[in-house]
Design a protein around this motif. Structure first.
Motif, PDB file in Angstrom:
ATOM      1  N   ARG A 170      43.575  37.628  47.949  1.00 14.79           N
ATOM      2  CA  ARG A 170      42.162  37.328  47.694  1.00 14.79           C
ATOM      3  C   ARG A 170      42.004  36.079  46.829  1.00 14.79           C
ATOM      4  O   ARG A 170      41.016  35.368  46.933  1.00 14.79           O
ATOM      5  CB  ARG A 170      41.487  38.523  47.025  1.00 14.79           C
ATOM      6  CG  ARG A 170      41.365  39.741  47.936  1.00 14.79           C
ATOM      7  CD  ARG A 170      40.544  40.849  47.297  1.00 14.79           C
ATOM      8  NE  ARG A 170      40.420  41.986  48.217  1.00 14.79           N
ATOM      9  CZ  ARG A 170      41.129  43.084  48.164  1.00 14.79           C
ATOM     10  NH1 ARG A 170      42.043  43.237  47.203  1.00 14.79           N
ATOM     11  NH2 ARG A 170      40.954  44.053  49.037  1.00 14.79           N
ATOM     12  N   ALA A 171      42.980  35.836  45.961  1.00 16.72           N
ATOM     13  CA  ALA A 171      42.929  34.652  45.089  1.00 16.72           C
ATOM     14  C   ALA A 171      43.502  33.406  45.771  1.00 16.72           C
ATOM     15  O   ALA A 171      43.506  32.327  45.166  1.00 16.72           O
ATOM     16  CB  ALA A 171      43.696  34.933  43.799  1.00 16.72           C
ATOM     17  N   GLY A 172      43.982  33.552  47.003  1.00 18.39           N
ATOM     18  CA  GLY A 172      44.557  32.417  47.705  1.00 18.39           C
ATOM     19  C   GLY A 172      45.940  32.041  47.237  1.00 18.39           C
ATOM     20  O   GLY A 172      46.341  30.875  47.354  1.00 18.39           O
ATOM     21  N   LEU A 173      46.686  33.013  46.706  1.00 18.76           N
ATOM     22  CA  LEU A 173      48.025  32.751  46.187  1.00 18.76           C
ATOM     23  C   LEU A 173      49.061  33.347  47.137  1.00 18.76           C
ATOM     24  O   LEU A 173      49.151  34.568  47.261  1.00 18.76           O
ATOM     25  CB  LEU A 173      48.188  33.370  44.790  1.00 18.76           C
ATOM     26  CG  LEU A 173      47.198  32.915  43.729  1.00 18.76           C
ATOM     27  CD1 LEU A 173      47.409  33.698  42.437  1.00 18.76           C
ATOM     28  CD2 LEU A 173      47.321  31.419  43.477  1.00 18.76           C
TER      29      LEU A 173
ATOM     30  N   THR B 194      34.895  36.195  27.051  1.00 20.28           N
ATOM     31  CA  THR B 194      34.596  36.610  28.421  1.00 20.28           C
ATOM     32  C   THR B 194      35.158  38.006  28.659  1.00 20.28           C
ATOM     33  O   THR B 194      36.342  38.241  28.409  1.00 20.28           O
ATOM     34  CB  THR B 194      35.220  35.652  29.452  1.00 20.28           C
ATOM     35  OG1 THR B 194      34.752  34.316  29.218  1.00 20.28           O
ATOM     36  CG2 THR B 194      34.858  36.072  30.878  1.00 20.28           C
ATOM     37  N   ILE B 195      34.318  38.920  29.103  1.00 15.53           N
ATOM     38  CA  ILE B 195      34.774  40.225  29.566  1.00 15.53           C
ATOM     39  C   ILE B 195      35.162  40.014  31.026  1.00 15.53           C
ATOM     40  O   ILE B 195      34.318  39.874  31.904  1.00 15.53           O
ATOM     41  CB  ILE B 195      33.704  41.308  29.436  1.00 15.53           C
ATOM     42  CG1 ILE B 195      33.124  41.344  27.999  1.00 15.53           C
ATOM     43  CG2 ILE B 195      34.260  42.667  29.835  1.00 15.53           C
ATOM     44  CD1 ILE B 195      34.147  41.650  26.925  1.00 15.53           C
ATOM     45  N   ALA B 196      36.458  39.941  31.289  1.00 19.78           N
ATOM     46  CA  ALA B 196      36.939  39.461  32.570  1.00 19.78           C
ATOM     47  C   ALA B 196      36.714  40.463  33.694  1.00 19.78           C
ATOM     48  O   ALA B 196      36.718  41.684  33.494  1.00 19.78           O
ATOM     49  CB  ALA B 196      38.430  39.138  32.474  1.00 19.78           C
ATOM     50  N   ASN B 197      36.531  39.920  34.888  1.00 28.95           N
ATOM     51  CA  ASN B 197      36.511  40.690  36.120  1.00 28.95           C
ATOM     52  C   ASN B 197      37.753  40.322  36.944  1.00 28.95           C
ATOM     53  O   ASN B 197      38.404  39.305  36.704  1.00 28.95           O
ATOM     54  CB  ASN B 197      35.250  40.373  36.932  1.00 28.95           C
ATOM     55  CG  ASN B 197      33.997  40.885  36.256  1.00 28.95           C
ATOM     56  OD1 ASN B 197      33.860  42.066  35.988  1.00 28.95           O
ATOM     57  ND2 ASN B 197      33.073  39.974  35.971  1.00 28.95           N
ATOM     58  N   ASP B 198      38.060  41.144  37.949  1.00 34.08           N
ATOM     59  CA  ASP B 198      39.147  40.801  38.848  1.00 34.08           C
ATOM     60  C   ASP B 198      38.897  39.426  39.472  1.00 34.08           C
ATOM     61  O   ASP B 198      37.760  39.099  39.859  1.00 34.08           O
ATOM     62  CB  ASP B 198      39.241  41.836  39.978  1.00 34.08           C
ATOM     63  CG  ASP B 198      39.798  43.168  39.512  1.00 34.08           C
ATOM     64  OD1 ASP B 198      39.968  43.361  38.299  1.00 34.08           O
ATOM     65  OD2 ASP B 198      40.063  44.024  40.383  1.00 34.08           O
ATOM     66  N   LEU B 199      39.961  38.627  39.533  1.00 35.84           N
ATOM     67  CA  LEU B 199      39.986  37.306  40.174  1.00 35.84           C
ATOM     68  C   LEU B 199      39.249  36.232  39.376  1.00 35.84           C
ATOM     69  O   LEU B 199      39.015  35.139  39.899  1.00 35.84           O
ATOM     70  CB  LEU B 199      39.438  37.373  41.601  1.00 35.84           C
ATOM     71  CG  LEU B 199      40.100  38.417  42.514  1.00 35.84           C
ATOM     72  CD1 LEU B 199      39.501  38.339  43.920  1.00 35.84           C
ATOM     73  CD2 LEU B 199      41.585  38.217  42.578  1.00 35.84           C
ATOM     74  N   ASP B 200      38.917  36.501  38.118  1.00 39.66           N
ATOM     75  CA  ASP B 200      38.397  35.431  37.261  1.00 39.66           C
ATOM     76  C   ASP B 200      39.505  34.420  36.967  1.00 39.66           C
ATOM     77  O   ASP B 200      40.673  34.786  36.878  1.00 39.66           O
ATOM     78  CB  ASP B 200      37.864  35.991  35.941  1.00 39.66           C
ATOM     79  CG  ASP B 200      36.475  36.571  36.064  1.00 39.66           C
ATOM     80  OD1 ASP B 200      35.868  36.434  37.152  1.00 39.66           O
ATOM     81  OD2 ASP B 200      35.979  37.168  35.087  1.00 39.66           O
ATOM     82  N   ARG B 201      39.100  33.164  36.805  1.00 41.00           N
ATOM     83  CA  ARG B 201      40.059  32.092  36.478  1.00 41.00           C
ATOM     84  C   ARG B 201      39.696  31.470  35.136  1.00 41.00           C
ATOM     85  O   ARG B 201      38.528  31.207  34.865  1.00 41.00           O
ATOM     86  CB  ARG B 201      40.066  30.993  37.543  1.00 41.00           C
ATOM     87  CG  ARG B 201      40.714  31.428  38.846  1.00 41.00           C
ATOM     88  CD  ARG B 201      40.876  30.241  39.799  1.00 41.00           C
ATOM     89  NE  ARG B 201      41.611  30.656  40.988  1.00 41.00           N
ATOM     90  CZ  ARG B 201      42.591  30.007  41.543  1.00 41.00           C
ATOM     91  NH1 ARG B 201      42.985  28.857  41.013  1.00 41.00           N
ATOM     92  NH2 ARG B 201      43.192  30.454  42.631  1.00 41.00           N
ATOM     93  N   PHE B 202      40.685  31.235  34.327  1.00 40.13           N
ATOM     94  CA  PHE B 202      40.483  30.649  33.001  1.00 40.13           C
ATOM     95  C   PHE B 202      41.369  29.417  32.851  1.00 40.13           C
ATOM     96  O   PHE B 202      42.507  29.401  33.292  1.00 40.13           O
ATOM     97  CB  PHE B 202      40.825  31.667  31.917  1.00 40.13           C
ATOM     98  CG  PHE B 202      39.982  32.907  31.963  1.00 40.13           C
ATOM     99  CD1 PHE B 202      38.793  32.982  31.245  1.00 40.13           C
ATOM    100  CD2 PHE B 202      40.362  33.998  32.750  1.00 40.13           C
ATOM    101  CE1 PHE B 202      38.023  34.140  31.299  1.00 40.13           C
ATOM    102  CE2 PHE B 202      39.586  35.146  32.804  1.00 40.13           C
ATOM    103  CZ  PHE B 202      38.422  35.217  32.074  1.00 40.13           C
TER     104      PHE B 202
END
Length: 324
Positions: free
Chosen positions: A75-78, A316-324
């Motif tokens: 899903r993240a394109g990895l 940031t309260i992270a969600n799945d697939l967030d990018r930092f």
């Protein structure tokens, strides 16, 4: 006229390619992706189990590999083939359940490069078990006589880390600190054999500290000091115990008591996350491993308010697939 149009078209294509190249060059060399942000081990159907990826110069370094990691990478394109190394913070199944799929699918797609897995004591034994479990499918291969897959053990190596150690992986410095997710007496047999680590990744352009699962810990504060990004776990005790009551209504009292002891001592409340980030003087904070299930907007705001009582940086309260 035709020649002029052709030249103009070529000029336009050249300009477009130059623009794409410039845009690619402007992208940061390093990103941290929260592949799975659920605080395990009970799934909730909204967040994937704990897993993260550091992307640096188009290489992928996984940091914990909870169940569902392969799907989240897609899903993240990895691509699976892009994994350069894996780091495990500790050996609770919610953080390692996806490793079997990673190793098995690499074997099935005939990946032959050696993947190095870094982890605490016990990682070698754990990976050996996974490799053993892959032998039948590898020997059968695709069912073509004489065409078995590469022996699984030939494509993986394990390096067990120690508290206070610093290693180099490519152009990244990785530092290790034992945290407080376990309560074993220092120097005991249990302490020697079972450890939970926080990890710091110092890359050419930024530093990232990852708490793993931990309670309050001066060692983690020292490890994270001055980091550009702190990725911290967090627990909501009220929400977690409410989920326990709903999913395990007949839990024996003694089991529940041990669970409460673990949850209160070995994890961080929002207030403790804020105090950690403030004392470590980090620039930004991403909160993951959110034990208690999928927070609604009210709970998310409450987490942020509790954290920012002591920490004034970006949160940031992270969600799945967030990018930092």
């Amino acid at each position: 006229m035709s020649a002029r149009i052709t030249c103009a078209a070529l000029f336009g294509v050249t300009a477009l390619l130059a623009s794409v190249a410039a845009a690619a060059d402007s992208q940061p060399r390093t990103a941290f992706v929260t592949l799975g942000t659920m605080g395990g081990p009970v799934p909730d159907g909204h967040r994937s189990q704990p897993a993260n990826a550091i992307i640096h110069d188009r290489k992928t370094y996984l940091v914990d590999t909870g169940d569902g990691t392969v799907e989240q990478m897609a899903r993240a394109g990895l691509p699976l083939s892009g994994i350069r190394a894996i780091f495990l913070s500790h050996l609770h199944v919610d953080h390692i359940g996806g490793l079997a799929a990673i190793l098995g699918l690499r074997n099935q797609t005939e990946a032959r490069d050696v993947l190095t897995i870094y982890g605490p004591p016990g990682t070698r034994e754990f990976v050996a078990g996974l490799v053993a479990s892959l032998q039948p499918s590898a020997k059968a291969g695709y069912g073509i006589p004489g065409k078995s897959w590469t022996p699984p053990g030939n494509t993986v190596s394990v390096i067990e880390l120690q508290d206070g150690e610093t290693i180099r992986v490519d152009d990244m410095k990785v530092s290790v600190a034992q945290n407080t997710h376990y309560d074993f007496t220092p120097g005991s047999v249990e302490d020697r054999n079972y450890k939970s680590f926080a990890l710091r990744f110092d890359l050419p352009e930024r530093s990232i500290a990852y708490t793993g699962d931990t309670g309050p810990s001066p060692a983690v504060e020292r490890l994270a000091l001055g980091a550009d990004l702190l990725v911290s776990e967090m627990i909501d005790m009220d929400a977690t115990m409410d989920r326990v009551a709903r999913t395990s209504p007949n839990m024996p009292a003694d089991v529940k008591a041990v669970m409460i002891q673990h949850l209160t001592r070995h994890h961080l409340t929002p207030q403790e996350v804020g105090a950690l980030a403030a004392r470590a003087k980090v620039k930004a904070l991403a909160v993951t491993h959110i034990a208690g299930g999928m927070p609604d907007a009210v709970r998310t705001r409450a987490y942020g308010a509790a954290i920012t009582k002591t920490f004034t940086g970006s949160v940031t309260i992270a969600n799945d697939l967030d990018r930092f």
